[in-house]
Write a protein that holds these residues in place. Structure first.
Motif, PDB file in Angstrom:
ATOM      1  N   LYS A 158      67.094 106.271  17.207  1.00  0.00           N
ATOM      2  CA  LYS A 158      65.960 106.064  18.107  1.00  0.00           C
ATOM      3  C   LYS A 158      66.446 105.666  19.492  1.00  0.00           C
ATOM      4  O   LYS A 158      65.912 106.113  20.502  1.00  0.00           O
ATOM      5  CB  LYS A 158      65.026 104.987  17.559  1.00  0.00           C
ATOM      6  CG  LYS A 158      64.185 105.439  16.395  1.00  0.00           C
ATOM      7  CD  LYS A 158      63.303 104.302  15.916  1.00  0.00           C
ATOM      8  CE  LYS A 158      62.567 104.687  14.648  1.00  0.00           C
ATOM      9  NZ  LYS A 158      61.774 103.551  14.139  1.00  0.00           N
ATOM     10  N   GLY A 159      67.454 104.826  19.535  1.00  0.00           N
ATOM     11  CA  GLY A 159      68.011 104.408  20.815  1.00  0.00           C
ATOM     12  C   GLY A 159      68.619 105.575  21.573  1.00  0.00           C
ATOM     13  O   GLY A 159      68.472 105.681  22.792  1.00  0.00           O
ATOM     14  N   GLU A 165      67.698 102.992  13.791  1.00  0.00           N
ATOM     15  CA  GLU A 165      67.533 102.338  15.088  1.00  0.00           C
ATOM     16  C   GLU A 165      68.489 102.932  16.113  1.00  0.00           C
ATOM     17  O   GLU A 165      68.132 103.133  17.273  1.00  0.00           O
ATOM     18  CB  GLU A 165      67.778 100.834  14.962  1.00  0.00           C
ATOM     19  CG  GLU A 165      66.683 100.101  14.205  1.00  0.00           C
ATOM     20  CD  GLU A 165      65.359 100.150  14.929  1.00  0.00           C
ATOM     21  OE1 GLU A 165      65.329 100.049  16.172  1.00  0.00           O
ATOM     22  OE2 GLU A 165      64.326 100.297  14.245  1.00  0.00           O
ATOM     23  N   GLU A 211      67.710 108.737  21.265  1.00  0.00           N
ATOM     24  CA  GLU A 211      66.597 109.579  21.708  1.00  0.00           C
ATOM     25  C   GLU A 211      65.899 108.966  22.912  1.00  0.00           C
ATOM     26  O   GLU A 211      65.579 109.669  23.872  1.00  0.00           O
ATOM     27  CB  GLU A 211      65.601 109.780  20.568  1.00  0.00           C
ATOM     28  CG  GLU A 211      66.119 110.663  19.461  1.00  0.00           C
ATOM     29  CD  GLU A 211      65.184 110.727  18.277  1.00  0.00           C
ATOM     30  OE1 GLU A 211      64.096 110.096  18.325  1.00  0.00           O
ATOM     31  OE2 GLU A 211      65.534 111.385  17.284  1.00  0.00           O
ATOM     32  N   ASP A 212      65.676 107.650  22.882  1.00  0.00           N
ATOM     33  CA  ASP A 212      65.026 106.979  24.009  1.00  0.00           C
ATOM     34  C   ASP A 212      65.899 107.066  25.250  1.00  0.00           C
ATOM     35  O   ASP A 212      65.393 107.259  26.353  1.00  0.00           O
ATOM     36  CB  ASP A 212      64.742 105.513  23.677  1.00  0.00           C
ATOM     37  CG  ASP A 212      63.654 105.349  22.635  1.00  0.00           C
ATOM     38  OD1 ASP A 212      62.934 106.331  22.375  1.00  0.00           O
ATOM     39  OD2 ASP A 212      63.536 104.243  22.074  1.00  0.00           O
ATOM     40  N   GLU A 263      63.621 111.884  32.147  1.00  0.00           N
ATOM     41  CA  GLU A 263      62.526 111.480  33.026  1.00  0.00           C
ATOM     42  C   GLU A 263      63.057 111.076  34.390  1.00  0.00           C
ATOM     43  O   GLU A 263      62.467 111.407  35.416  1.00  0.00           O
ATOM     44  CB  GLU A 263      61.744 110.336  32.386  1.00  0.00           C
ATOM     45  CG  GLU A 263      60.965 110.746  31.156  1.00  0.00           C
ATOM     46  CD  GLU A 263      60.395 109.561  30.400  1.00  0.00           C
ATOM     47  OE1 GLU A 263      60.653 108.406  30.797  1.00  0.00           O
ATOM     48  OE2 GLU A 263      59.701 109.794  29.402  1.00  0.00           O
ATOM     49  N   LYS A 323      65.631 110.577  26.617  1.00  0.00           N
ATOM     50  CA  LYS A 323      64.310 110.791  27.217  1.00  0.00           C
ATOM     51  C   LYS A 323      64.228 110.119  28.580  1.00  0.00           C
ATOM     52  O   LYS A 323      63.730 110.698  29.528  1.00  0.00           O
ATOM     53  CB  LYS A 323      63.213 110.236  26.302  1.00  0.00           C
ATOM     54  CG  LYS A 323      62.941 111.080  25.097  1.00  0.00           C
ATOM     55  CD  LYS A 323      61.857 110.461  24.249  1.00  0.00           C
ATOM     56  CE  LYS A 323      61.640 111.242  22.972  1.00  0.00           C
ATOM     57  NZ  LYS A 323      60.649 110.600  22.104  1.00  0.00           N
ATOM     58  N   SER A 324      64.732 108.884  28.686  1.00  0.00           N
ATOM     59  CA  SER A 324      64.659 108.186  29.962  1.00  0.00           C
ATOM     60  C   SER A 324      65.568 108.852  30.987  1.00  0.00           C
ATOM     61  O   SER A 324      65.245 108.903  32.174  1.00  0.00           O
ATOM     62  CB  SER A 324      65.018 106.709  29.802  1.00  0.00           C
ATOM     63  OG  SER A 324      66.368 106.561  29.419  1.00  0.00           O
TER      64      SER A 324
END
Length: 67
Positions: free
Chosen positions: A44-45, A41, A47-48, A55, A51-52
């Motif tokens: 994943k956090g 988790e 990576e997110d 972006e 990514k944000s």
């Protein structure tokens, strides 16, 4: 507190490890499973989050090019 770690020899560490294994051995698989899920988790956090951030930077760059 440092002296406590200085007294921890490999033999003492082995004995402490065996005692911990005897006391918590039946719960160890579930603890390790929870630790692994928590690490996944966390990854994943991260990576997110990256990514944000990427972006957001792309949106800002696109906005500055139009002005």
């Amino acid at each position: 507190m440092l002296s406590l770690f200085a007294m921890l020899t490999p033999t003492t560490a082995l004995i402490v490890g065996l005692v911990v294994l005897l006391l918590f051995g039946n719960r160890l698989p579930s603890v390790m499973r929870s630790l692994g899920q928590g690490m996944n988790e966390f990854k994943k956090g991260l990576e997110d989050g990256s990514k944000s951030a990427t972006e957001t930077k792309q949106v800002e760059d696109a906005g500055s090019k139009t002005n």
